[in-house]
Write a protein that holds these residues in place. Structure first.
Motif, PDB file in Angstrom:
ATOM      1  N   LYS A  97     -28.612  19.455 -16.783  1.00 55.71           N
ATOM      2  CA  LYS A  97     -27.751  18.308 -17.046  1.00 55.71           C
ATOM      3  C   LYS A  97     -26.758  18.661 -18.147  1.00 55.71           C
ATOM      4  N   GLN A  98     -25.500  18.310 -17.912  1.00 55.52           N
ATOM      5  CA  GLN A  98     -24.436  18.725 -18.815  1.00 55.52           C
ATOM      6  C   GLN A  98     -23.542  17.553 -19.204  1.00 55.52           C
ATOM      7  N   PHE A  99     -23.099  17.584 -20.466  1.00 57.62           N
ATOM      8  CA  PHE A  99     -21.991  16.738 -20.894  1.00 57.62           C
ATOM      9  C   PHE A  99     -20.705  17.516 -20.640  1.00 57.62           C
ATOM     10  N   ARG A 100     -19.759  16.882 -19.955  1.00 53.95           N
ATOM     11  CA  ARG A 100     -18.522  17.568 -19.603  1.00 53.95           C
ATOM     12  C   ARG A 100     -17.311  16.712 -19.939  1.00 53.95           C
ATOM     13  N   ILE A 101     -16.264  17.375 -20.420  1.00 55.13           N
ATOM     14  CA  ILE A 101     -14.965  16.737 -20.616  1.00 55.13           C
ATOM     15  C   ILE A 101     -13.946  17.517 -19.798  1.00 55.13           C
ATOM     16  N   GLY A 102     -13.114  16.794 -19.068  1.00 59.64           N
ATOM     17  CA  GLY A 102     -12.101  17.441 -18.247  1.00 59.64           C
ATOM     18  C   GLY A 102     -10.704  16.974 -18.615  1.00 59.64           C
ATOM     19  N   LEU A 103      -9.761  17.902 -18.578  1.00 60.47           N
ATOM     20  CA  LEU A 103      -8.345  17.601 -18.799  1.00 60.47           C
ATOM     21  C   LEU A 103      -7.565  18.160 -17.622  1.00 60.47           C
ATOM     22  N   GLY A 104      -6.716  17.327 -17.030  1.00 59.50           N
ATOM     23  CA  GLY A 104      -6.035  17.798 -15.832  1.00 59.50           C
ATOM     24  C   GLY A 104      -4.650  17.216 -15.646  1.00 59.50           C
ATOM     25  N   LEU A 105      -3.951  17.790 -14.691  1.00 60.09           N
ATOM     26  CA  LEU A 105      -2.641  17.317 -14.256  1.00 60.09           C
ATOM     27  C   LEU A 105      -2.660  17.182 -12.742  1.00 60.09           C
ATOM     28  N   TYR A 106      -1.787  16.333 -12.223  1.00 57.88           N
ATOM     29  CA  TYR A 106      -1.701  16.178 -10.776  1.00 57.88           C
ATOM     30  C   TYR A 106      -0.269  15.842 -10.381  1.00 57.88           C
ATOM     31  N   GLY A 107       0.065  16.197  -9.174  1.00 58.84           N
ATOM     32  CA  GLY A 107       1.341  15.832  -8.580  1.00 58.84           C
ATOM     33  C   GLY A 107       1.106  15.389  -7.149  1.00 58.84           C
ATOM     34  N   GLY A 108       1.961  14.507  -6.667  1.00 56.08           N
ATOM     35  CA  GLY A 108       1.771  14.004  -5.314  1.00 56.08           C
ATOM     36  C   GLY A 108       3.074  13.633  -4.640  1.00 56.08           C
ATOM     37  N   VAL A 109       3.037  13.623  -3.316  1.00 51.47           N
ATOM     38  CA  VAL A 109       4.189  13.240  -2.496  1.00 51.47           C
ATOM     39  C   VAL A 109       3.778  12.063  -1.620  1.00 51.47           C
ATOM     40  N   LYS A 110       4.589  11.010  -1.634  1.00 51.53           N
ATOM     41  CA  LYS A 110       4.283   9.814  -0.839  1.00 51.53           C
ATOM     42  C   LYS A 110       4.500  10.109   0.644  1.00 51.53           C
ATOM     43  N   ILE A 111       3.499   9.786   1.456  1.00 53.40           N
ATOM     44  CA  ILE A 111       3.589  10.039   2.896  1.00 53.40           C
ATOM     45  C   ILE A 111       3.593   8.750   3.713  1.00 53.40           C
ATOM     46  N   ASN A 112       3.293   7.625   3.045  1.00 52.67           N
ATOM     47  CA  ASN A 112       3.225   6.377   3.806  1.00 52.67           C
ATOM     48  C   ASN A 112       3.321   5.195   2.850  1.00 52.67           C
ATOM     49  N   ASP A 113       3.870   4.080   3.322  1.00 47.74           N
ATOM     50  CA  ASP A 113       3.882   2.841   2.548  1.00 47.74           C
ATOM     51  C   ASP A 113       4.105   1.666   3.493  1.00 47.74           C
ATOM     52  N   TRP A 114       3.546   0.520   3.134  1.00 43.76           N
ATOM     53  CA  TRP A 114       3.829  -0.684   3.909  1.00 43.76           C
ATOM     54  C   TRP A 114       3.456  -1.926   3.111  1.00 43.76           C
TER      55      TRP A 114
ATOM     56  N   ARG B 117       0.840  -1.199   0.000  1.00 44.22           N
ATOM     57  CA  ARG B 117       0.000   0.000   0.000  1.00 44.22           C
ATOM     58  C   ARG B 117       0.875   1.248   0.000  1.00 44.22           C
ATOM     59  N   THR B 118       0.448   2.242  -0.785  1.00 43.84           N
ATOM     60  CA  THR B 118       1.114   3.546  -0.791  1.00 43.84           C
ATOM     61  C   THR B 118       0.072   4.642  -0.598  1.00 43.84           C
ATOM     62  N   ASP B 119       0.431   5.680   0.153  1.00 43.34           N
ATOM     63  CA  ASP B 119      -0.437   6.837   0.389  1.00 43.34           C
ATOM     64  C   ASP B 119       0.268   8.095  -0.122  1.00 43.34           C
ATOM     65  N   TYR B 120      -0.490   8.951  -0.806  1.00 38.03           N
ATOM     66  CA  TYR B 120       0.068  10.185  -1.353  1.00 38.03           C
ATOM     67  C   TYR B 120      -0.809  11.380  -0.964  1.00 38.03           C
ATOM     68  N   ILE B 121      -0.172  12.511  -0.732  1.00 34.77           N
ATOM     69  CA  ILE B 121      -0.866  13.797  -0.692  1.00 34.77           C
ATOM     70  C   ILE B 121      -0.820  14.363  -2.103  1.00 34.77           C
ATOM     71  N   MET B 122      -2.001  14.699  -2.659  1.00 30.56           N
ATOM     72  CA  MET B 122      -2.102  15.063  -4.067  1.00 30.56           C
ATOM     73  C   MET B 122      -2.501  16.528  -4.250  1.00 30.56           C
ATOM     74  N   LEU B 123      -2.011  17.120  -5.339  1.00 32.74           N
ATOM     75  CA  LEU B 123      -2.400  18.469  -5.756  1.00 32.74           C
ATOM     76  C   LEU B 123      -2.912  18.389  -7.197  1.00 32.74           C
ATOM     77  N   PRO B 124      -4.224  18.212  -7.399  1.00 28.54           N
ATOM     78  CA  PRO B 124      -4.774  18.121  -8.756  1.00 28.54           C
ATOM     79  C   PRO B 124      -5.258  19.479  -9.272  1.00 28.54           C
ATOM     80  N   ALA B 125      -5.170  19.656 -10.583  1.00 28.37           N
ATOM     81  CA  ALA B 125      -5.724  20.831 -11.266  1.00 28.37           C
ATOM     82  C   ALA B 125      -6.372  20.341 -12.554  1.00 28.37           C
ATOM     83  N   GLU B 126      -7.541  20.903 -12.880  1.00 28.80           N
ATOM     84  CA  GLU B 126      -8.298  20.384 -14.017  1.00 28.80           C
ATOM     85  C   GLU B 126      -9.075  21.518 -14.682  1.00 28.80           C
ATOM     86  N   VAL B 127      -9.190  21.436 -16.007  1.00 26.96           N
ATOM     87  CA  VAL B 127     -10.028  22.355 -16.778  1.00 26.96           C
ATOM     88  C   VAL B 127     -11.200  21.557 -17.333  1.00 26.96           C
TER      89      VAL B 127
END
Length: 364
Positions: A273-290, A241-251
């Protein structure tokens, strides 16, 4: 004529006032309307008095006769009476809407189904914590163009090589795993009120759980993380298992925007009601694993062990996301551009791809 219209308006507004005591939204609408009427009358009266003062000054300076003064005063009064009537008529439709809403609610009761006031943009299977009573004016489209809250998601986790997007072949070492996450997310509109483009910024938590195929397990020594046969008894369950703190951004792009006019301004209607398409990027830092292992040893005792991972994992992750949503349903695909496992891990497929859905949206 002006006095008669104002009296008629008063007869309409006063009964609504009693109903508004039990309805704060209606009370605010009536207050706004009466303030507009008062503002119109005050502004026009100020202009009229200025012209009447000018006529009086000309009369005092013997520039006009008494008869001319009376005629000018009459013309000025008629001009401003007409102006006030025209401006009040412009606001009349607003009063009619308020009256109709009040009558319908009084006769038939307030609508129990408030779903039409929900933001379609949240795109989650279960939507919680959002009631139109908490909005000062639920008919104002501007109230639905931004949101802040929690979003919970769950996804299938597939590990691949750098060049492959998915890998479900029998040669792979890892099973299709599970990933889950929670994001505190803000959504706002880009551009004008009619813009079909939105953005999302968040702070989240991602949990990946990976299992090895063919009853094998993760193991490690001082230098390497590797996959091996289990040799300590009867294996029940094992995972990394791995845990990350994430910072996502999306348009987000709305493909079928619908619009609504409110108080003379055009808005995109985010309750439809809407049809939506999203494009995004994310970055994360691992805070835990076992590494977790559950097994029954040779003496029949059930053993559960947790072991922190020393070698083999990168401490950060970076990737991209594409999402497709309609109304309350949103499905997404994410791809890590950086590998989960580093050069000290004897794992062939080091990159993660996820296919998931947003299951709960909790909006403040």
């Amino acid at each position: 004529m002006k006095t008669i219209k104002l009296v008629l308006i008063a007869f309409l507004v006063l009964p609504l006032g009693f109903w508004a005591q039990e309805n704060p939204i209606l009370k605010k609408q009536i207050r706004n309307y009466t303030q507009k009427i008062d503002s119109i009358v005050s502004a026009e009266k100020k202009l009229m008095n200025a012209e009447l003062d000018e006529v009086e000054k000309r009369f005092s300076d013997n520039q006009i006769s008494e008869t001319e003064k009376q005629n000018l005063n009459k013309e000025i009064a008629q001009k401003y009476e007409k102006s006030i009537n025209e401006k009040v008529n412009v606001e009349k439709s607003l009063l009619e809407d308020i009256t109709q809403t009040a009558v319908n609610d009084a006769v038939f009761g307030a609508p129990k189904n408030k779903e039409k006031y929900f933001r379609s943009s949240r795109n989650a299977i279960l939507e919680l914590g959002y009631d139109m009573k908490e909005i000062k004016d639920p008919e104002d489209p501007k109230n639905y163009l931004s949101s802040f809250g929690y979003v919970f998601n769950i996804s299938l986790l597939n590990h691949t090589s750098e060049k492959a997007f998915f890998d479900f072949g029998n040669h792979r070492q890892l099973k299709t795993g599970m990933s889950g996450g929670m994001t505190i997310r803000y959504e706002g509109q880009l551009g004008k009120y009619t813009s079909p483009v939105f953005y999302r910024l968040g702070l989240g938590w991602r949990v990946d759980e990976m299992e090895v195929r063919n009853s094998k397990v993760f193991a490690q020594d001082e230098h390497r993380l590797f996959i091996t046969d289990f040799q300590h008894g009867e294996l029940k369950y094992a995972s990394l298992r791995t845990d990350y703190i994430m910072l996502p951004a999306e348009v987000i792009f709305v493909l079928n925007p619908k619009y609504k006019s409110y108080q003379g301004r055009e808005y995109i209607d985010n309750t439809k009601k809407q049809f939506r398409i999203g494009l995004g990027l994310y970055g994360g830092v691992k805070i835990n694993d076992w590494i977790f292992t559950e097994y029954k040893n040779n003496l029949g005792n059930e053993i559960r062990s947790f072991e922190s991972v020393s070698p083999g994992l990168y401490n950060s992750v970076f990737g991209g996301k594409i999402s497709f949503g309609y109304s309350w349903f949103n499905i997404y695909v994410t791809r890590d551009f950086t590998p989960i496992f580093n050069e000290n891990a004897d794992v062939r497929n080091k990159y993660a791809t996820q296919i998931g859905v947003d299951i709960i949206a909790l909006t403040f």
